[in-house]
Design a protein around this motif. Sequence first.
Motif, PDB file in Angstrom:
ATOM      1  N   LEU A 109       0.357  -1.216   0.261  1.00 30.04           N
ATOM      2  CA  LEU A 109       0.639  -0.196   0.226  1.00 30.04           C
ATOM      3  C   LEU A 109       0.979   1.221   0.066  1.00 30.04           C
ATOM      4  N   HIS A 110       2.000   1.232   0.869  1.00 31.96           N
ATOM      5  CA  HIS A 110       3.055   2.501   0.891  1.00 31.96           C
ATOM      6  C   HIS A 110       3.531   2.627  -0.835  1.00 31.96           C
ATOM      7  N   GLU A 111       3.646   1.667  -1.057  1.00 30.43           N
ATOM      8  CA  GLU A 111       4.585   1.419  -2.766  1.00 30.43           C
ATOM      9  C   GLU A 111       3.866   2.487  -3.350  1.00 30.43           C
ATOM     10  N   ALA A 112       2.153   1.952  -3.169  1.00 29.10           N
ATOM     11  CA  ALA A 112       0.894   2.471  -3.718  1.00 29.10           C
ATOM     12  C   ALA A 112       0.647   4.073  -4.261  1.00 29.10           C
ATOM     13  N   GLY A 113       1.263   4.632  -2.959  1.00 23.57           N
ATOM     14  CA  GLY A 113       1.991   5.938  -3.095  1.00 23.57           C
ATOM     15  C   GLY A 113       0.155   6.580  -1.741  1.00 23.57           C
ATOM     16  N   TYR A 114       0.086   5.416  -1.314  1.00 28.29           N
ATOM     17  CA  TYR A 114      -1.106   5.084   0.651  1.00 28.29           C
ATOM     18  C   TYR A 114      -0.326   5.546   0.948  1.00 28.29           C
ATOM     19  N   GLU A 115      -1.478   6.518   2.270  1.00 24.27           N
ATOM     20  CA  GLU A 115      -0.801   6.874   3.658  1.00 24.27           C
ATOM     21  C   GLU A 115      -1.212   5.940   4.164  1.00 24.27           C
ATOM     22  N   VAL A 116      -0.174   4.452   4.952  1.00 23.31           N
ATOM     23  CA  VAL A 116      -1.078   3.984   5.758  1.00 23.31           C
ATOM     24  C   VAL A 116      -1.432   4.158   7.002  1.00 23.31           C
ATOM     25  N   VAL A 117      -2.559   3.644   7.799  1.00 24.68           N
ATOM     26  CA  VAL A 117      -3.037   3.981   9.337  1.00 24.68           C
ATOM     27  C   VAL A 117      -3.387   2.219   9.658  1.00 24.68           C
ATOM     28  N   PHE A 118      -2.415   1.749  10.345  1.00 23.18           N
ATOM     29  CA  PHE A 118      -2.176   0.959  11.046  1.00 23.18           C
ATOM     30  C   PHE A 118      -3.415   1.067  12.648  1.00 23.18           C
ATOM     31  N   ALA A 119      -4.496   0.001  12.609  1.00 25.02           N
ATOM     32  CA  ALA A 119      -4.662   0.123  13.611  1.00 25.02           C
ATOM     33  C   ALA A 119      -4.589  -1.318  14.123  1.00 25.02           C
ATOM     34  N   ASP A 120      -4.575  -1.139  15.528  1.00 26.76           N
ATOM     35  CA  ASP A 120      -3.756  -2.385  16.894  1.00 26.76           C
ATOM     36  C   ASP A 120      -3.915  -2.698  17.599  1.00 26.76           C
ATOM     37  N   VAL A 121      -4.603  -3.289  18.865  1.00 24.50           N
ATOM     38  CA  VAL A 121      -4.806  -3.086  20.206  1.00 24.50           C
ATOM     39  C   VAL A 121      -3.861  -3.592  20.993  1.00 24.50           C
ATOM     40  N   ASN A 122      -1.829  -3.684  20.005  1.00 22.07           N
ATOM     41  CA  ASN A 122      -1.123  -3.804  20.753  1.00 22.07           C
ATOM     42  C   ASN A 122      -0.941  -3.020  21.162  1.00 22.07           C
ATOM     43  N   ALA A 123      -1.030  -2.026  22.630  1.00 18.55           N
ATOM     44  CA  ALA A 123      -0.263  -0.933  22.965  1.00 18.55           C
ATOM     45  C   ALA A 123       1.255  -0.692  22.091  1.00 18.55           C
ATOM     46  N   ASP A 124       2.073  -1.586  23.267  1.00 16.14           N
ATOM     47  CA  ASP A 124       3.358  -1.717  23.225  1.00 16.14           C
ATOM     48  C   ASP A 124       4.360  -1.449  21.566  1.00 16.14           C
ATOM     49  N   LEU A 125       2.744  -2.057  20.615  1.00 14.86           N
ATOM     50  CA  LEU A 125       3.426  -2.093  19.243  1.00 14.86           C
ATOM     51  C   LEU A 125       3.218  -0.787  18.862  1.00 14.86           C
ATOM     52  N   ILE A 126       1.205   0.098  18.580  1.00 13.71           N
ATOM     53  CA  ILE A 126       1.030   0.952  18.476  1.00 13.71           C
ATOM     54  C   ILE A 126       1.886   1.977  18.867  1.00 13.71           C
ATOM     55  N   ASP A 127       2.639   1.540  19.686  1.00 13.47           N
ATOM     56  CA  ASP A 127       3.783   3.109  21.147  1.00 13.47           C
ATOM     57  C   ASP A 127       4.423   3.221  19.687  1.00 13.47           C
ATOM     58  N   ALA A 128       5.567   1.910  19.642  1.00 12.69           N
ATOM     59  CA  ALA A 128       6.735   1.908  18.177  1.00 12.69           C
ATOM     60  C   ALA A 128       6.601   2.443  17.281  1.00 12.69           C
ATOM     61  N   ILE A 129       5.329   2.312  16.552  1.00 12.07           N
ATOM     62  CA  ILE A 129       5.173   2.538  15.596  1.00 12.07           C
ATOM     63  C   ILE A 129       4.754   4.089  15.403  1.00 12.07           C
ATOM     64  N   GLN A 130       4.085   4.984  15.792  1.00 12.39           N
ATOM     65  CA  GLN A 130       3.880   5.741  16.328  1.00 12.39           C
ATOM     66  C   GLN A 130       5.133   6.979  16.506  1.00 12.39           C
ATOM     67  N   ASN A 183      -4.014   2.834  18.184  1.00 13.36           N
ATOM     68  CA  ASN A 183      -4.396   2.000  19.333  1.00 13.36           C
ATOM     69  C   ASN A 183      -6.281   1.474  19.498  1.00 13.36           C
ATOM     70  N   SER A 184      -6.916   0.800  18.202  1.00  9.52           N
ATOM     71  CA  SER A 184      -8.425   0.385  18.134  1.00  9.52           C
ATOM     72  C   SER A 184      -9.115   0.199  19.659  1.00  9.52           C
ATOM     73  N   ALA A 185      -8.319  -0.047  20.474  1.00 11.15           N
ATOM     74  CA  ALA A 185      -8.542  -0.727  21.959  1.00 11.15           C
ATOM     75  C   ALA A 185      -9.401   0.894  22.800  1.00 11.15           C
ATOM     76  N   VAL A 186      -8.537   1.800  22.430  1.00 13.54           N
ATOM     77  CA  VAL A 186      -8.645   2.946  23.682  1.00 13.54           C
ATOM     78  C   VAL A 186      -8.970   3.741  22.202  1.00 13.54           C
ATOM     79  N   ASP A 187      -8.851   4.414  21.882  1.00 17.47           N
ATOM     80  CA  ASP A 187      -9.049   5.630  20.617  1.00 17.47           C
ATOM     81  C   ASP A 187      -9.817   5.271  19.631  1.00 17.47           C
ATOM     82  N   GLU A 188     -10.718   4.588  19.745  1.00 11.60           N
ATOM     83  CA  GLU A 188     -12.043   4.123  18.588  1.00 11.60           C
ATOM     84  C   GLU A 188     -12.339   5.404  17.862  1.00 11.60           C
ATOM     85  N   GLU A 189     -12.669   6.355  18.403  1.00  6.29           N
ATOM     86  CA  GLU A 189     -12.734   7.633  17.301  1.00  6.29           C
ATOM     87  C   GLU A 189     -12.537   7.961  16.233  1.00  6.29           C
TER      88      GLU A 189
END
Length: 378
Positions: free
Chosen positions: A20-41, A67-73
Amino acid sequence: MKAVHFGAGNIGRGFIGLLLHEAGYEVVFADVNADLIDAIQSADSYDVHEVGEGGRTKTVTGFRAINSAVDEEALVSDIATADIVTTAVGPNVLRFVAPVIARGLLARSAGCAPLAVMACENAISATDTLAAEIRSAAGERATEVENGAVFANTAVDRIVPGQDPAAGIDVTVETFCEWVIEAEPFAGAAPVIPGATFVDALGPYIERKLFTVNTGHATAAYAGFAAGHTRIAEAFADPAVRDLVERVLRQTSALLVAKHELDPTKQDAYREKILVRFANDALPDTVVRVGRQPLRKLSRDERFIGPAAQLAERGMLTDDLVEAVGVAIGFDVPEDPESVEMQQLLRDLTPEEFVERVTGLSADHPLSPALVEIVSTR
């Protein structure tokens, strides 16, 4: 252009997110793993290391993580303005991500282009499953969801092994990858993804991949585990393991050729390519990781029972696939909940009950007697 991808794990970052990145999209990753999301952010980029012949390193930028577990909005807001939503979360998790996708679809502005929704899972018709869950979550507004999205099934193929914890969010993958998407739902307006292939008939691609790559990979894992090996490449170097894998894949190839009228020569070449991929010693994949969730892998439409049942219904040979099932039920790994459950079922149930419970086959199915016999010997 923006894509929301559910599942920020190794496959998400090293395969779908990369394309998706190579196709030119901004990629928004969604996950419930807080440590992983923090590392990506906290990162501006990450590297995807392709290993094997022709391997190279690719750098991914222009991404965000939620973090889809705490920031669903925030996730609903991104889905409402996205062009594509993809998943790589595992087939059993689709029902959990469906409600927020439904909310995002219902929040889209009137007149905006339909959202392309594609589940990129190792399962047949996974997007159909996701779409049904999304409609269910939308309730009385299911028609609005239906009108605001295009649901397209996919077939995905890339070996992404377990990663070195010291790698951070970088990912090591094999050089080969294939993302095949059914074209018909888009009615000539498919999204531009140069790394993907759009086809008119997806069924043959899905079963070719599931019954060759996944069946072979799992066979190598279970046979390798039984032989005391740790890594897939090490297991595949064992002549006995390789022999079983080759025999199993010759039977699944026979089904694919008979069912989908594939060119036998091309299927043989495809199978040989897969065997070369399994032998890639640069991939640090383990038999335990590949073999995990054995109950799912032994279910009715999955990589062993799916092709074996169809072969039996056609009166064709199934003995090598049945042998692989016998090896698979010996997968005893205390750290894997499904392995623990499977071993308990083997103790608690008769072979006939085990076969019906695990494989979903009735006692009068032509494959059942052979499965009952192999379970009886364990």
